[in-house]
Design a protein around this motif. Structure first.
Motif, short mmCIF file in Angstrom:
data_model
loop_
_atom_site.label_atom_id
_atom_site.label_comp_id
_atom_site.label_asym_id
_atom_site.label_seq_id
_atom_site.Cartn_x
_atom_site.Cartn_y
_atom_site.Cartn_z
N GLU A 50 0.91 -1.45 0.12
CA GLU A 50 -0.08 -0.01 0.11
C GLU A 50 0.68 1.39 -0.07
O GLU A 50 0.39 2.35 -0.14
N SER A 51 1.96 1.41 0.39
CA SER A 51 3.06 2.29 0.55
C SER A 51 4.41 2.02 0.31
O SER A 51 4.94 0.96 0.51
N TRP A 53 6.61 2.67 2.10
CA TRP A 53 7.13 2.17 3.51
C TRP A 53 6.82 0.79 3.46
O TRP A 53 7.71 -0.14 3.80
N ARG A 54 5.99 0.32 3.23
CA ARG A 54 5.65 -1.17 2.83
C ARG A 54 6.52 -2.03 2.05
O ARG A 54 6.92 -3.01 2.44
N ASP A 127 6.20 -4.96 12.95
CA ASP A 127 5.77 -3.58 12.69
C ASP A 127 4.41 -3.33 13.43
O ASP A 127 4.56 -1.95 13.84
N ARG A 128 3.50 -3.97 13.45
CA ARG A 128 2.10 -3.46 14.03
C ARG A 128 1.88 -4.58 15.24
O ARG A 128 2.29 -5.75 15.12
N PHE A 146 4.05 4.24 18.18
CA PHE A 146 3.23 5.04 17.38
C PHE A 146 2.77 6.12 18.01
O PHE A 146 2.64 7.26 17.40
N PRO A 178 -0.73 1.63 14.16
CA PRO A 178 -0.37 2.86 13.66
C PRO A 178 -1.44 4.04 13.53
O PRO A 178 -1.27 5.07 13.91
N ARG A 182 -1.10 6.73 16.64
CA ARG A 182 -0.58 8.19 15.89
C ARG A 182 -1.58 9.36 16.28
O ARG A 182 -1.22 10.44 16.47
N PHE A 206 -3.76 4.94 4.30
CA PHE A 206 -2.29 4.90 3.87
C PHE A 206 -1.78 4.89 2.61
O PHE A 206 -0.67 4.60 2.09
N HIS A 233 -1.16 10.53 8.58
CA HIS A 233 -0.59 9.40 9.39
C HIS A 233 0.77 8.60 8.77
O HIS A 233 1.34 8.06 9.22
N ASN A 234 0.77 8.83 7.18
CA ASN A 234 2.03 8.51 6.42
C ASN A 234 2.16 9.52 5.44
O ASN A 234 1.46 10.38 4.82
N ASP A 262 6.82 8.56 8.50
CA ASP A 262 7.33 7.47 7.79
C ASP A 262 8.95 7.96 7.32
O ASP A 262 9.79 7.14 7.46
N CYS A 282 9.86 6.62 10.55
CA CYS A 282 9.37 5.31 10.93
C CYS A 282 10.01 4.22 10.31
O CYS A 282 9.87 4.00 9.17
C1 GZL Z 1 4.14 1.60 10.20
C2 GZL Z 1 3.50 0.96 9.11
C3 GZL Z 1 2.62 1.83 8.25
C4 GZL Z 1 3.17 3.07 7.52
C5 GZL Z 1 2.58 2.93 6.45
O1 GZL Z 1 4.90 0.85 10.97
O2 GZL Z 1 2.61 -0.01 9.75
O3 GZL Z 1 1.90 1.15 7.43
O4 GZL Z 1 3.42 4.08 8.42
C6 GZL Z 1 2.24 1.62 6.07
O5 GZL Z 1 3.03 3.79 5.25
O6 GZL Z 1 1.39 1.39 5.22
#
Ligand code: GZL
Length: 328
Positions: A50-51, A53-54, A127-128, A146, A178, A182, A206, A233-234, A262, A282
């Motif tokens: 999705e991003s 970051w991912r 991560d989560r 977060f 997150p 956040r 996200f 949030h991102n 991020d 992040c």
């Molecule tokens: C944060 C992560 C989040 C990021 C987003 O640890 O889980 O998920 O901030 C990602 O970019 O989609």
């Protein structure tokens, strides 16, 4: 690798076996190395792509498994919890040694985590976090704080605006750790600032596309003219919002200040262009820490219940100098 459960093993064959570097290996050949020694097999259920970051997080996991000759069974859930639960069940059927996953939302995991516990397979939350009543359902959680990230964003905006801002918020996936935390951290930071108000908050899931769509709606609302700041949030949602703000004839980073989370490369480029004001880092590059934990758990060693990733905060003044150092 534990013995396969015959019936379920057939279904499990659908999940790709990789040697961590994306090559498809036959089930069975991936689990022993050149001199026939049993390889560690880790099942990893990833949220999706999705991003930015991912994507960086996935690459870090795969690169580290390949570097350590760990047999990685990787599954992408396209941001759907039911796909993650299917993947987790298939890892049990395949008899992997360790399971790691990044839970898309905090709740709804108890049944499948009970099944994994019964199978005697240790679980790493990557991560989560999850919200479960029985802490024995997972061995450890590695990820960012977060709430602290949200506080950093709120404190930065308070400092930048002298405690005066009319804020719209692009929140992450509903129910995701997150997103929940956040928001909590940001609200804690501005709680004692009566002239800092969040007037609208909506999920952009996200993603850049959804972030643009929701920001367009904010800019069409009756309160549009009063907006002075955006908290995303991102970075991906912030980058989508920047597009929407420009298409509305406004200057992102000036007419509307923007703080996000991020620290992806595109965020540093946007700060350098003066369109984003601040990003709270992040770190997605936790593949090394995840595989350390997996190796320890496979060897029946103790691991800490909570492992934090290290991160900073960057505004426009640091963007240009930091850009060449960004690894994701
Ligand atoms: C944060 C992560 C989040 C990021 C987003 O640890 O889980 O998920 O901030 C990602 O970019 O989609």
């Amino acid at each position: 690798m534990k013995k396969l459960f015959p019936l379920l093993a057939l279904a499990a064959a659908a999940i790709t076996f990789t040697t961590g570097c994306g090559k498809k290996a036959d089930p069975g050949t991936g689990t022993t190395d050149a001199d026939g020694k049993k390889k560690l097999t880790v099942g990893f259920s990833q949220i999706g792509a999705e991003s930015a970051w991912r994507t960086a997080n996935t690459q870090s996991i795969k690169d580290e498994a390949a570097k350590r000759s760990i047999n990685l069974v990787f599954s992408d859930a396209q941001q759907k919890q039911e796909n993650q639960i299917k993947a987790l069940r298939s890892f049990v059927a395949q008899g992997v040694d360790v399971i790691a996953f990044s839970p898309v939302v905090e709740t709804g995991w108890e049944p499948v985590l009970q099944e994994i516990k019964q199978a005697g397979i240790p679980v790493i939350l990557s991560d989560r976090a999850v919200d479960v009543s029985d802490p024995s359902l997972f061995a450890t959680f590695i990820g960012a704080d977060f709430i602290e990230e949200g506080k950093k964003a709120g404190n930065w905006l308070a400092e930048k605006t002298g405690g005066k801002a009319t804020i719209v918020e692009l929140s992450g996936t509903p129910g995701a750790a997150p997103a929940l935390n956040r928001k909590k951290g940001f609200e804690q930071a501005i709680a004692d600032k009566p002239d800092m108000k969040i007037i609208k908050s909506q999920s952009g899931d996200f993603t850049r596309a959804k972030g643009k769509e929701v920001m367009e709606a904010f800019l069409r609302s009756p309160e549009a003219k009063s907006i002075t700041a955006l908290y995303a949030h991102n970075d991906d949602m912030a980058l989508g919002a920047i597009q929407a703000i420009e298409e509305a004839g406004l200057q992102p980073g000036k007419d509307i200040l923007i703080v996000s989370v991020d620290g992806v490369k595109a965020a540093f480029e946007a700060m350098k262009a003066g369109k984003l004001n601040c990003t709270v880092e992040c770190n997605p590059l936790i593949g090394g820490q995840v595989m350390d934990l997996a190796e320890k758990l496979a060897a029946k060693q103790e691991v800490p219940r909570r492992v934090f990733s290290q991160e900073g905060i960057f505004d426009q003044s640091k963007a240009e100098a930091e850009l060449p150092n960004r690894k994701y």
